[in-house]
Design a protein around this motif. Structure first.
Motif, short mmCIF file in Angstrom:
data_model
loop_
_atom_site.label_atom_id
_atom_site.label_comp_id
_atom_site.label_asym_id
_atom_site.label_seq_id
_atom_site.Cartn_x
_atom_site.Cartn_y
_atom_site.Cartn_z
N THR A 1 11.51 -9.47 -3.47
CA THR A 1 11.79 -8.07 -3.78
C THR A 1 10.63 -7.48 -4.58
OG1 THR A 1 14.18 -8.48 -3.86
CG2 THR A 1 13.39 -6.44 -4.87
N VAL A 2 10.20 -6.28 -4.19
CA VAL A 2 9.18 -5.55 -4.94
C VAL A 2 9.69 -4.13 -5.17
CG1 VAL A 2 7.23 -6.89 -4.07
CG2 VAL A 2 7.97 -4.84 -2.85
N MET A 3 9.13 -3.46 -6.16
CA MET A 3 9.54 -2.10 -6.48
C MET A 3 8.42 -1.11 -6.16
SD MET A 3 12.57 -2.70 -7.64
CE MET A 3 12.99 -1.07 -8.30
N TYR A 4 8.83 0.08 -5.72
CA TYR A 4 7.90 1.19 -5.53
C TYR A 4 8.28 2.31 -6.50
CZ TYR A 4 5.09 -0.15 -1.46
OH TYR A 4 4.17 -0.75 -0.62
N GLU A 5 7.28 2.92 -7.10
CA GLU A 5 7.49 3.99 -8.08
C GLU A 5 7.16 5.34 -7.46
OE1 GLU A 5 4.87 2.87 -11.19
OE2 GLU A 5 5.98 1.04 -11.71
N PHE A 6 8.01 6.31 -7.73
CA PHE A 6 7.81 7.66 -7.18
C PHE A 6 8.15 8.70 -8.23
CE2 PHE A 6 9.03 11.54 -5.11
CZ PHE A 6 8.10 11.68 -4.11
N GLN A 7 7.36 9.78 -8.26
CA GLN A 7 7.67 10.90 -9.14
C GLN A 7 7.35 12.21 -8.43
OE1 GLN A 7 5.53 11.17 -12.86
NE2 GLN A 7 6.90 12.75 -13.66
N ASN A 8 8.30 13.13 -8.47
CA ASN A 8 8.09 14.48 -7.97
C ASN A 8 7.44 15.30 -9.08
OD1 ASN A 8 8.17 16.99 -6.76
ND2 ASN A 8 10.38 17.26 -7.02
N VAL A 9 6.16 15.60 -8.94
CA VAL A 9 5.43 16.33 -9.99
C VAL A 9 5.41 17.83 -9.72
CG1 VAL A 9 4.02 14.33 -10.58
CG2 VAL A 9 3.21 15.94 -8.83
N ASP B 1 0.85 -1.19 0.00
CA ASP B 1 0.00 0.00 0.00
C ASP B 1 0.88 1.24 0.00
OD1 ASP B 1 -2.32 1.54 0.12
OD2 ASP B 1 -2.29 1.60 2.30
N ALA B 2 0.38 2.34 -0.55
CA ALA B 2 1.12 3.60 -0.58
C ALA B 2 0.17 4.75 -0.25
CB ALA B 2 1.75 3.82 -1.95
N ASN B 3 0.55 5.53 0.74
CA ASN B 3 -0.23 6.70 1.14
C ASN B 3 0.51 7.96 0.70
OD1 ASN B 3 -2.46 5.55 3.05
ND2 ASN B 3 -0.57 4.51 3.61
N VAL B 4 -0.20 8.85 0.03
CA VAL B 4 0.40 10.07 -0.51
C VAL B 4 0.07 11.24 0.41
CG1 VAL B 4 0.49 11.64 -2.46
CG2 VAL B 4 0.25 9.18 -2.85
N ARG B 5 1.09 11.92 0.89
CA ARG B 5 0.92 13.12 1.72
C ARG B 5 1.59 14.30 1.02
NH1 ARG B 5 0.08 11.80 7.28
NH2 ARG B 5 -1.30 9.99 7.33
N GLY B 6 1.12 14.65 -0.16
CA GLY B 6 1.71 15.77 -0.87
C GLY B 6 1.51 15.65 -2.37
N PRO B 7 1.95 16.65 -3.15
CA PRO B 7 1.75 16.66 -4.61
C PRO B 7 2.79 15.84 -5.34
CG PRO B 7 2.81 18.68 -3.92
CD PRO B 7 2.55 17.90 -2.67
N TRP B 8 2.71 14.51 -5.21
CA TRP B 8 3.60 13.63 -5.94
C TRP B 8 2.91 12.30 -6.18
CZ3 TRP B 8 5.58 15.94 -1.34
CH2 TRP B 8 5.30 15.25 -0.17
N HIS B 9 3.48 11.49 -7.05
CA HIS B 9 2.95 10.16 -7.36
C HIS B 9 3.79 9.13 -6.64
CE1 HIS B 9 0.33 12.02 -10.18
NE2 HIS B 9 1.24 12.25 -11.11
N PHE B 10 3.12 8.17 -5.99
CA PHE B 10 3.81 7.15 -5.22
C PHE B 10 2.95 5.91 -5.18
CE2 PHE B 10 4.80 5.55 -0.76
CZ PHE B 10 5.97 4.92 -1.13
N LYS B 11 3.48 4.79 -5.68
CA LYS B 11 2.69 3.56 -5.72
C LYS B 11 3.60 2.34 -5.87
CE LYS B 11 2.00 3.53 -10.76
NZ LYS B 11 1.02 3.50 -11.85
N PRO B 12 3.12 1.17 -5.43
CA PRO B 12 3.89 -0.06 -5.64
C PRO B 12 3.71 -0.55 -7.07
CG PRO B 12 1.85 -0.56 -4.49
CD PRO B 12 1.91 0.94 -4.63
#
Length: 203
Positions: free
Chosen positions: A105-113, A80-91
């Protein structure tokens, strides 16, 4: 002479303050880790815990060597991924199935928008609560803070082993992350739904 004495006293006081600030900064890391261990927030993996006679890398290898894969059991791990701000975050994956003692092993994806640089860190939490002590992360982006440029994308791994000694009543574990910007108020670890299912249920 009097002025020189006062100057020396001032230098002495400033030196004491500087030493006190250095000692406080040096003590922050073990203090932070102790608070995290007590509250269950941002739990460090076994590979990050120092043990007598062994370093981090040695401890990580020891976890793998001492873990016998229990192929008779399968545990579903939900991400699970909880977003606390203006960005994208997900498994990259919502769930996987693993055997206790198996390295996964799993990957999480993040982007600073945003249109500005940001520094951020993740806080993990677990459900059910009893799984916390048995979920050993050997590698995790939650161990560090990261700085991302505007629009920058990142993929981060989470490598973990579930201790085979975990209760057989636990068939599902939810690993949840809250990603927050460093410099603001640190949020509390998110509450996740109960995820323990009696063994054999639904079979």
């Amino acid at each position: 002479m009097r002025l020189r004495t006062e100057n020396l006293r001032m230098v002495g006081k400033l030196s004491v303050v500087a030493l006190g600030m250095f000692a406080f900064g040096y003590a922050m890391i073990p203090l932070y880790r102790a608070i995290c261990e007590a509250t269950g927030i941002n739990i460090l993996s076994l590979s990050e815990r120092q043990v007598p006679g062994g370093g981090k890398a040695g401890k990580a290898a020891q976890v793998l060597l001492n873990s016998q894969v229990d192929e008779s059991r399968t545990i579903t791990v939900e991400f699970d991924a909880n977003v606390r701000g203006p960005w994208h975050f997900k498994p990259a994956q919502r769930s996987i199935q693993v055997h206790p003692g198996e390295l996964a092993t799993v990957m999480y994806e993040f982007q600073n928008v945003q249109n500005r640089r940001m520094a951020a860190q993740a806080i993990p939490s677990y459900a059910p609560r009893q799984a916390t002590a048995h979920f050993n992360k050997l590698e995790c982006f939650c161990f560090n803070q990261y700085t991302l440029e505007p629009g920058e994308k990142k993929e981060w791994p989470v490598a973990f082993v579930i201790d085979p000694r975990i209760s057989k009543d636990v068939t599902t574990i939810t690993l949840s992350y809250t990603f927050f910007e460093v410099g603001g108020q640190t949020p509390a670890a998110p509450e996740t739904r109960a995820a323990a299912t009696p063994a054999g249920a639904g079979a």
